[in-house]
Write an enzyme that holds these catalytic residues in place. Structure first.
Site, PDB file in Angstrom:
ATOM      1  N   ARG A   2       0.837  -1.207   0.000  1.00  0.00           N
ATOM      2  CA  ARG A   2       0.000   0.000   0.000  1.00  0.00           C
ATOM      3  C   ARG A   2       0.877   1.265   0.000  1.00  0.00           C
ATOM      4  NH1 ARG A   2      -0.487   4.647   2.682  1.00  0.00           N
ATOM      5  NH2 ARG A   2      -0.102   3.554   4.632  1.00  0.00           N
ATOM      6  N   ASP A   3       1.633   1.482   1.078  1.00  0.00           N
ATOM      7  CA  ASP A   3       2.399   2.726   1.206  1.00  0.00           C
ATOM      8  C   ASP A   3       3.449   2.817   0.093  1.00  0.00           C
ATOM      9  OD1 ASP A   3       3.578   5.058   2.277  1.00  0.00           O
ATOM     10  OD2 ASP A   3       3.305   4.371   4.323  1.00  0.00           O
TER      11      ASP A   3
ATOM     12  N   HIS B 276       4.662   3.912  12.932  1.00  0.00           N
ATOM     13  CA  HIS B 276       4.773   3.854  11.466  1.00  0.00           C
ATOM     14  C   HIS B 276       5.848   4.865  11.068  1.00  0.00           C
ATOM     15  CE1 HIS B 276       2.927   3.680   7.304  1.00  0.00           C
ATOM     16  NE2 HIS B 276       3.448   4.904   7.241  1.00  0.00           N
TER      17      HIS B 276
ATOM     18  N   HIS C  75       8.956   6.542   8.529  1.00  0.00           N
ATOM     19  CA  HIS C  75       9.579   6.726   7.210  1.00  0.00           C
ATOM     20  C   HIS C  75      11.036   7.090   7.470  1.00  0.00           C
ATOM     21  CE1 HIS C  75       6.188   6.497   4.346  1.00  0.00           C
ATOM     22  NE2 HIS C  75       5.508   6.651   5.474  1.00  0.00           N
TER      23      HIS C  75
ATOM     24  N   CYS D 274       4.123   9.144   0.931  1.00  0.00           N
ATOM     25  CA  CYS D 274       2.779   9.692   0.771  1.00  0.00           C
ATOM     26  C   CYS D 274       2.754  10.606  -0.445  1.00  0.00           C
ATOM     27  CB  CYS D 274       2.387  10.464   2.028  1.00  0.00           C
ATOM     28  SG  CYS D 274       0.804  11.309   1.867  1.00  0.00           S
TER      29      CYS D 274
ATOM     30  N   ASN E 256       9.351   3.947   3.727  1.00  0.00           N
ATOM     31  CA  ASN E 256       9.222   3.483   5.119  1.00  0.00           C
ATOM     32  C   ASN E 256      10.523   2.834   5.547  1.00  0.00           C
ATOM     33  OD1 ASN E 256       6.307   2.898   3.776  1.00  0.00           O
ATOM     34  ND2 ASN E 256       6.088   3.419   5.918  1.00  0.00           N
TER      35      ASN E 256
HETATM   36  N1  COA Z   1     -13.518   4.967  -2.641  1.00  0.00           N
HETATM   37  C1  COA Z   1     -14.052   5.260  -3.856  1.00  0.00           C
HETATM   38  N2  COA Z   1     -14.736   6.372  -4.137  1.00  0.00           N
HETATM   39  C2  COA Z   1     -14.920   7.241  -3.128  1.00  0.00           C
HETATM   40  C3  COA Z   1     -14.417   7.009  -1.860  1.00  0.00           C
HETATM   41  C4  COA Z   1     -13.674   5.830  -1.622  1.00  0.00           C
HETATM   42  N3  COA Z   1     -13.157   5.521  -0.412  1.00  0.00           N
HETATM   43  N4  COA Z   1     -14.736   8.043  -1.064  1.00  0.00           N
HETATM   44  C5  COA Z   1     -15.446   8.892  -1.805  1.00  0.00           C
HETATM   45  N5  COA Z   1     -15.559   8.416  -3.066  1.00  0.00           N
HETATM   46  C6  COA Z   1     -16.277   9.034  -4.185  1.00  0.00           C
HETATM   47  C7  COA Z   1     -17.688   9.465  -3.805  1.00  0.00           C
HETATM   48  O1  COA Z   1     -18.573   8.383  -3.943  1.00  0.00           O
HETATM   49  C8  COA Z   1     -17.947  10.558  -4.802  1.00  0.00           C
HETATM   50  O2  COA Z   1     -18.253   9.966  -6.057  1.00  0.00           O
HETATM   51  P1  COA Z   1     -19.204  10.692  -7.109  1.00  0.00           P
HETATM   52  O3  COA Z   1     -18.486  11.945  -7.512  1.00  0.00           O
HETATM   53  O4  COA Z   1     -19.320   9.689  -8.195  1.00  0.00           O
HETATM   54  O5  COA Z   1     -20.463  10.966  -6.351  1.00  0.00           O
HETATM   55  C9  COA Z   1     -16.593  11.223  -4.953  1.00  0.00           C
HETATM   56  O6  COA Z   1     -15.622  10.240  -4.517  1.00  0.00           O
HETATM   57  C10 COA Z   1     -16.426  12.460  -4.122  1.00  0.00           C
HETATM   58  O7  COA Z   1     -16.732  12.191  -2.757  1.00  0.00           O
HETATM   59  P2  COA Z   1     -16.157  13.068  -1.583  1.00  0.00           P
HETATM   60  O8  COA Z   1     -16.571  12.478  -0.284  1.00  0.00           O
HETATM   61  O9  COA Z   1     -16.504  14.517  -1.835  1.00  0.00           O
HETATM   62  O10 COA Z   1     -14.616  12.803  -1.728  1.00  0.00           O
HETATM   63  P3  COA Z   1     -13.444  13.821  -2.094  1.00  0.00           P
HETATM   64  O11 COA Z   1     -13.422  14.066  -3.548  1.00  0.00           O
HETATM   65  O12 COA Z   1     -13.460  14.972  -1.161  1.00  0.00           O
HETATM   66  O13 COA Z   1     -12.181  12.870  -1.732  1.00  0.00           O
HETATM   67  C11 COA Z   1     -11.228  11.124  -0.428  1.00  0.00           C
HETATM   68  C12 COA Z   1     -12.001  12.422  -0.410  1.00  0.00           C
HETATM   69  C13 COA Z   1     -10.890  10.817   1.017  1.00  0.00           C
HETATM   70  C14 COA Z   1     -12.101  10.040  -1.012  1.00  0.00           C
HETATM   71  C15 COA Z   1      -9.952  11.299  -1.285  1.00  0.00           C
HETATM   72  O14 COA Z   1      -9.285  12.471  -0.940  1.00  0.00           O
HETATM   73  C16 COA Z   1      -9.019  10.126  -1.143  1.00  0.00           C
HETATM   74  O15 COA Z   1      -9.311   9.039  -1.610  1.00  0.00           O
HETATM   75  N6  COA Z   1      -7.861  10.305  -0.482  1.00  0.00           N
HETATM   76  C17 COA Z   1      -6.927   9.236  -0.241  1.00  0.00           C
HETATM   77  C18 COA Z   1      -5.569   9.768  -0.025  1.00  0.00           C
HETATM   78  C19 COA Z   1      -4.577   8.692   0.147  1.00  0.00           C
HETATM   79  O16 COA Z   1      -4.759   7.532  -0.131  1.00  0.00           O
HETATM   80  N7  COA Z   1      -3.394   9.098   0.647  1.00  0.00           N
HETATM   81  C20 COA Z   1      -2.298   8.233   0.860  1.00  0.00           C
HETATM   82  C21 COA Z   1      -2.435   7.343   2.008  1.00  0.00           C
HETATM   83  S1  COA Z   1      -2.324   8.132   3.578  1.00  0.00           S
HETATM   84 ZN    ZN Z   2       3.408   6.045   5.508  1.00  0.00          ZN
END
Ligand code: COA
Ligand code: ZN
Length: 321
Positions: free
Chosen positions: A15-16, A207, A209, A240, A249
């Site tokens: 994942r990371d 955790h 890095h 990240c 990490n």
């Molecule tokens: N998986 C898939 N789709 C997701 C989701 C998830 N976990 N969470 C939200 N969505 C979808 C919603 O269904 C919505 O879809 P639509 O436009 O078709 O209706 C869309 O995303 C927007 O939803 P919203 O709640 O407003 O999300 P956002 O655009 O503000 O994004 C996150 C928020 C958290 C989903 C996004 O920033 C993200 O995935 N971040 C992960 C960051 C990451 O992995 N970082 C590294 C690890 S720490």
């Molecule tokens: Zn990390």
């Protein structure tokens, strides 16, 4: 040195590590790496994340990865989720354990998950409910626990407030993440001295890095304060996408090697782990940060230079064989 007899390592490389790889890693190769980690005896693996596929495209095959891995009894298969939507996807995919994420600093939380800390905590409350219904365990990670690449120092009171909020909503396992390698061993000690007695019963994970070469020193400090759960990445992958300057990490095989050398058990087969790291290096097509795949294990021996061998055989020279 006060060291535990045994520690539990979670490999977060799939994942990371894979999340930031710019080239698409085919699902079957991700699955191969996870299966090799299982066979090496990893007690926990963070196999993927259920996040927005456009935000982290490398993780868009989360369901397919979960469906194809070969599960080993004794390995817990975890996945990162930022919200309840991710939690539902992960539970449906058969994940054993949800790893949630919120940052200790507002700016990193906004950059990472597009939410304020308060909004994230509300989503995590919903994640807890999904997990309770599905009967899966939850571990709550806190990014930028020891410093933020945008804000610098993160006040300990702020970290403590977030831990408190997570514990209040039922968290029993908390991961303190040093997202961009800003922690030092004294600081790790200070943070744990404050948090561990205040939140008794919590299972703490560190955790790390290795961005500034302090990951293993920080782990040693945490062990001295009673922590026995650590995240690490095969080969030293990791970083990240939403934290500038983030790098890998702590490297799993380097950490396991060091722990075994000190007599701390992990239950992990180091030779299989090293073979897996070599395979990961071939898959990502670049040299990985891990040291042991380059140096060999501590007991590696080299042939004697000719002249030295001849002199050692002379009478009166102490036997070094
Ligand atoms: N998986 C898939 N789709 C997701 C989701 C998830 N976990 N969470 C939200 N969505 C979808 C919603 O269904 C919505 O879809 P639509 O436009 O078709 O209706 C869309 O995303 C927007 O939803 P919203 O709640 O407003 O999300 P956002 O655009 O503000 O994004 C996150 C928020 C958290 C989903 C996004 O920033 C993200 O995935 N971040 C992960 C960051 C990451 O992995 N970082 C590294 C690890 S720490
Ligand atoms: Zn990390």
């Amino acid at each position: 040195m006060k060291l535990p007899e045994r520690v539990t390592i979670c490999d977060v490389g799939p994942r990371d590590g894979f999340q930031i790889d710019p080239d698409w890693i085919p699902t079957e190769l991700k699955v191969e790496v996870i299966d090799r980690l299982s066979e090496a005896g990893l007690p926990r693996i963070e196999v993927t994340s259920f996040v927005h596929p456009k935000v982290v495209p490398q993780m868009r095959d989360a369901e397919a990865v979960m469906a194809r891995i070969r599960r080993r009894a004794g390995t817990v298969y975890a996945a990162l989720v930022p919200n309840d939507k991710g939690a539902v996807r992960a539970a449906d995919a058969g994940v054993d354990e949800l790893h949630t994420v919120v940052s200790a600093s507002e700016s990193h939380n906004l950059a990472n998950v597009n939410m304020t800390i308060a909004e994230s905590l509300e989503k995590l409350r919903a994640v807890m409910q999904v997990a309770a219904r599905a009967g899966v365990r939850v571990g709550c990670g806190i990014s930028t626990s020891f410093g933020c690449p945008f804000e610098g120092d993160v006040p300990l009171e702020q970290l403590e407030r977030i831990v408190g909020a997570l514990v209040d909503m039922g968290a029993r396992a908390i991961g303190l993440a040093d997202t961009t390698g800003m922690a030092n061993p004294r600081q790790v000690g200070r943070v744990l001295e404050r948090l561990v007695p205040r939140f008794s019963g919590v299972e703490w994970t560190l955790h790390t890095h290795d961005t500034r070469a302090l990951a293993i020193p920080n782990i040693l400090a945490a062990m001295e304060h009673g922590v026995t759960h650590f995240d690490a990445s095969i080969g030293g992958l990791g970083g990240c996408p939403f934290a500038p300057g983030a790098s890998g990490n702590v490297c799993t095989e380097d950490l396991v090697h060091g722990l075994h050398a000190m007599g701390v058990e992990t239950g992990i087969d180091l030779d299989r782990l090293i073979a897996t790291a070599n395979r990961v290096e071939a898959i990502v097509g670049r040299t990985l940060p891990g040291q042991i795949i380059k140096a060999g294990k501590w007991d590696r021996r080299y042939p004697l230079p000719d002249g030295v061998a001849a002199r050692l055989r002379r009478p009166g020279v102490p036997d070094v064989s």
